[in-house]
Enzyme design. Structure first.
Site, PDB file in Angstrom:
ATOM      1  N   GLU A  75      13.201  27.572  51.031  1.00 57.61           N
ATOM      2  CA  GLU A  75      13.925  28.112  49.884  1.00 57.61           C
ATOM      3  C   GLU A  75      13.159  27.869  48.594  1.00 57.61           C
ATOM      4  O   GLU A  75      12.349  26.942  48.500  1.00 57.61           O
ATOM      5  CB  GLU A  75      15.302  27.459  49.752  1.00 57.61           C
ATOM      6  CG  GLU A  75      16.276  27.859  50.824  1.00 57.61           C
ATOM      7  CD  GLU A  75      17.643  27.235  50.589  1.00 57.61           C
ATOM      8  OE1 GLU A  75      18.587  27.697  51.228  1.00 57.61           O
ATOM      9  OE2 GLU A  75      17.755  26.285  49.781  1.00 57.61           O
TER      10      GLU A  75
ATOM     11  N   ARG B   8      33.934  19.354  57.082  1.00 60.06           N
ATOM     12  CA  ARG B   8      34.531  18.055  57.364  1.00 60.06           C
ATOM     13  C   ARG B   8      34.956  17.417  56.051  1.00 60.06           C
ATOM     14  O   ARG B   8      34.722  17.977  54.992  1.00 60.06           O
ATOM     15  CB  ARG B   8      33.507  17.149  58.059  1.00 60.06           C
ATOM     16  CG  ARG B   8      32.196  17.026  57.265  1.00 60.06           C
ATOM     17  CD  ARG B   8      31.228  16.043  57.885  1.00 60.06           C
ATOM     18  NE  ARG B   8      29.911  16.110  57.306  1.00 60.06           N
ATOM     19  CZ  ARG B   8      29.528  15.560  56.173  1.00 60.06           C
ATOM     20  NH1 ARG B   8      30.413  14.904  55.446  1.00 60.06           N
ATOM     21  NH2 ARG B   8      28.291  15.652  55.738  1.00 60.06           N
TER      22      ARG B   8
ATOM     23  N   LYS C 113      22.182  26.300  58.503  1.00 63.69           N
ATOM     24  CA  LYS C 113      22.104  26.747  57.115  1.00 63.69           C
ATOM     25  C   LYS C 113      21.611  28.183  56.992  1.00 63.69           C
ATOM     26  O   LYS C 113      22.056  28.940  56.121  1.00 63.69           O
ATOM     27  CB  LYS C 113      21.186  25.808  56.320  1.00 63.69           C
ATOM     28  CG  LYS C 113      21.706  24.388  56.190  1.00 63.69           C
ATOM     29  CD  LYS C 113      20.760  23.554  55.330  1.00 63.69           C
ATOM     30  CE  LYS C 113      21.272  22.123  55.178  1.00 63.69           C
ATOM     31  NZ  LYS C 113      21.179  21.351  56.415  1.00 63.69           N
TER      32      LYS C 113
ATOM     33  N   HIS D 255      17.390  13.128  48.057  1.00 64.33           N
ATOM     34  CA  HIS D 255      18.374  14.151  48.405  1.00 64.33           C
ATOM     35  C   HIS D 255      19.667  13.549  48.955  1.00 64.33           C
ATOM     36  O   HIS D 255      20.463  14.254  49.571  1.00 64.33           O
ATOM     37  CB  HIS D 255      17.793  15.159  49.406  1.00 64.33           C
ATOM     38  CG  HIS D 255      16.513  15.785  48.952  1.00 64.33           C
ATOM     39  ND1 HIS D 255      16.441  16.665  47.895  1.00 64.33           N
ATOM     40  CD2 HIS D 255      15.239  15.640  49.385  1.00 64.33           C
ATOM     41  CE1 HIS D 255      15.190  17.037  47.712  1.00 64.33           C
ATOM     42  NE2 HIS D 255      14.443  16.421  48.590  1.00 64.33           N
TER      43      HIS D 255
END
Length: 649
Positions: A200, A297, A116, A235
């Protein structure tokens, strides 16, 4: 087009791929572990190859065995599905090196988006908006703590590899950062083999909106519109839909353009999903969304895109991998109606969505839906087991209707008609979410379920009639007045007085003593001992009731809710008493990852005692009351469902 492909996956995605391949005349090879020898995908495929033991690391993640199986069977290509090896660039390269085709993007594209932090740096260079945060290489606590202060709390600690909510923790204050980092790193290491994280800024009112993209080897890249996946717990996505509620033409144009730009920046080929987070504190705005990550994917939620576009994304994957151009240009891809998908999991929503296991003694789905098209994607059949080794998803219910209101109404109705017994499932939770006023109004963000969790997961107590129906079914009563065997059913006739049968069933920890009295004409009276006196219900076996009788249990279905009663077992009760009544048991099979208490220690209610790792997620086990610990499980112990973890003095 290929003549034969191997599917390097299991469950519903393997079944999904087999169905498209069969329609296209392509032969399929399944792979399976020890735990999946009788699985649905194995039975459906044209051939099947055993690749190892039940743990995924010894079977479905053993890339060299899968490639060897493909070559032995004469397969020309390998479809990785999603999860497992689907986003592993080394596996993609090994497939190509073996002279086979990897049905997915190039290894370079997977690698570019696989971490990421690196992906976000790449997207910044491409001009795609990125969430503010620290995406650098440093992993020391002092560096991450300083960056978190600069970003400003609350922050989100995220694994730099993988997804699905694993290795992700919200941190609201500086003193909680150290523990959050440790937990996130352990989860990330267990799930992805990479314990590194990034930090973040946490968007306080976020919507999770993603765009389906497709590229081919001829330089063409298109989008297939957006999906909204904001209904999440821990999440992880729960209900997904397309298009996104409240989406404006300006917002869609900006977001889909950013997604196509991201795909072009890495020379993308095949199916991919560009995930964005949008700040909806002031509604959906083209200047208030940011790139989160790209999944290189097919996604679990791809059926909602198929429903609103009328396209088969697996067919597109196969055609692109075979070297064909994209079947349609952008201007020919149209959006029609609204689609929603609900993921049915073996999990206990009322206990913090703990994963569950068990044999599916009853598995029935509705045949259709009013004013909508219903689709069921499942990789299990009645009689199959939900294994602790893999993801506990049982099926996906997907509904397509003219508009969102009809789609959600049809979804709730379909969930109410679904019958699953043998393990704990989340159908009632999903049905309540589908009918939640805020969700129906489109007022959804990723915190909706957490805010409404108590109402969405509340389990209603069964009424007297439901208990009586379970009691009658538990004793085996049937109306067979002409039965040749007198022991075929409980007697409803006595020579001089009605026969009375005293019995007990259990609901959770609650014993429910009762008597069943035969009244003749196939009718029975069930007399229940209740706190406010005896209550009698007269029933005929099977009248207006949906239930499943399975070994040692009866499950009664009431809409999307179900109540499972345990038959009385004197030997089991004796074992429980011998083990000591005041104990804390494992809610699922797992590994005791950490132990935070010791024998003879006095603990308070809610105090963390140990951490149980199950299905690559960590679950903290807390003290149910104040007390003194007599025994506690050892760190590193592998425990079964129901095993005693802690015994109190």
């Amino acid at each position: 087009m290929f003549r034969k492909i191997l599917i390097a996956n299991r469950g519903e995605i393997a079944v999904r791929i087999i169905r498209t391949a069969r329609r296209l005349g392509i032969a399929t090879v399944a792979v399976y572990s020890d735990a999946d020898s009788r699985a649905m995908h194995v039975a459906m495929a044209d051939e099947a190859v055993h690749v190892g033991a039940a743990p995924a690391a010894e079977s479905y993640l053993a890339g060299e065995r899968i490639i060897a199986a493909a070559r032995k069977c004469g397969a020309e290509a390998i479809h990785p599905g999603y999860g497992f090896l689907s986003e592993n660039p080394e596996f993609a390269e090994a497939v190509e090196a073996a002279g086979l085709v990897f049905i997915g993007p190039p290894a370079a594209a997977i690698r570019a988006m696989g971490l990421k932090d690196a992906a976000k740096r790449l997207m910044e260079k491409a001009g795609v908006p990125v969430v503010p945060g620290y995406h650098g290489e440093a992993q020391e606590l002092v560096v991450l703590a300083r960056k978190a202060r600069e970003i400003g709390y609350p922050v989100l600690v995220k694994a730099r590899a993988g997804g699905g909510g694993k290795g992700m923790r919200r941190v609201d204050r500086p003193e909680a950062l150290s523990d959050a980092l440790a937990t996130a790193r352990r989860e990330a290491k267990a799930a992805f083999g990479d314990g590194r994280v990034l930090v973040e800024k946490l968007i306080e009112t976020p919507r999770h909106i993603e765009v389906q993209v497709f590229g081919d080897r001829h330089g063409n890249v298109v989008h297939l519109f957006e999906r909204d996946c904001s209904a999440q717990r821990r999440h992880q996505k729960v209900i997904e839909e397309a298009p996104a509620p409240g989406m404006t033409s300006a917002m869609r144009a900006a977001m889909t353009e950013a997604a196509v730009t991201a795909a072009r920046a890495i020379g993308y080929q095949g199916a991919g999903t560009v995930e964005f987070i949008a700040d909806v504190s002031d509604g959906l705005r083209p200047d208030r969304f940011w790139f989160m990550e790209m999944n290189t994917r097919l996604q679990v939620e791809h059926p909602v895109t198929e429903m609103v576009t009328g396209l088969d994304l697996v067919e597109w994957q196969l055609r692109v991998a075979a070297g064909e151009a994209l079947p349609l240009a952008q201007e020919r891809i149209a959006l029609s109606g609204h689609a929603v998908e609900a993921r049915i999991y073996a999990e206990d929503a009322a206990r913090g969505f703990l994963p569950a296991t068990g044999t599916l003694h009853r598995l029935r789905f509705p045949d259709g839906a009013a004013k909508a098209h219903l689709r069921v994607d499942a990789g299990v059949r009645e009689g199959d087991a939900v294994s602790p080794h893999y993801d506990p998803m049982i099926a996906k219910l997907i509904v397509h209707a003219q508009d969102r209101a009809d789609a959600l109404d049809a979804l709730a109705a379909a969930l109410a008609q679904t019958e699953i017994a043998g393990t704990t499932v989340n159908t009632a939770f999903l049905a309540r979410l589908a009918r939640d006023e805020g969700f129906l109004a489109g007022d959804v963000d990723t915190g909706l379920i957490e805010r409404r969790q108590e109402a969405l997961t509340a389990t209603p107590a069964p009424d007297t009639r439901t208990i009586a129906q379970a009691a009658l079914a538990a004793c085996g009563a049937t109306w067979k007045p002409q039965a040749p065997d007198p022991f075929d059913a409980i007697s409803a006739y006595g020579h001089f007085r009605p026969p009375v049968h005293p019995r007990t069933i259990h609901l959770g920890e609650r014993a429910l003593p009762h008597t069943v009295t035969g009244l003749g004409d196939g009718r029975f009276a069930v007399c229940l001992d209740a706190a406010d006196g005896e209550k009698t219900v007269t029933l005929t076996p099977g009248e207006n009731v949906r239930l499943a009788v399975w070994p040692g249990h009866v499950t009664v279905f009431e809409g999307a809710d179900s109540h499972t009663f345990r038959l009385h077992d004197p030997l089991g009760l004796a074992e429980e008493e011998a083990a000591g009544g005041d104990s804390l048991r494992a809610p699922m099979p797992g590994l005791v990852k950490l132990v935070r208490a010791a024998a003879n220690k006095r603990v308070k209610k809610g105090e963390p005692l140990l951490v149980l790792e199950a299905m690559k997620m960590e679950h903290t086990i807390t003290a149910p009351h104040d007390g003194v610990i007599a025994e506690i499980a050892a760190e590193g112990a592998q425990v079964s469902d129901g095993a005693v973890l802690v015994r109190f003095s």
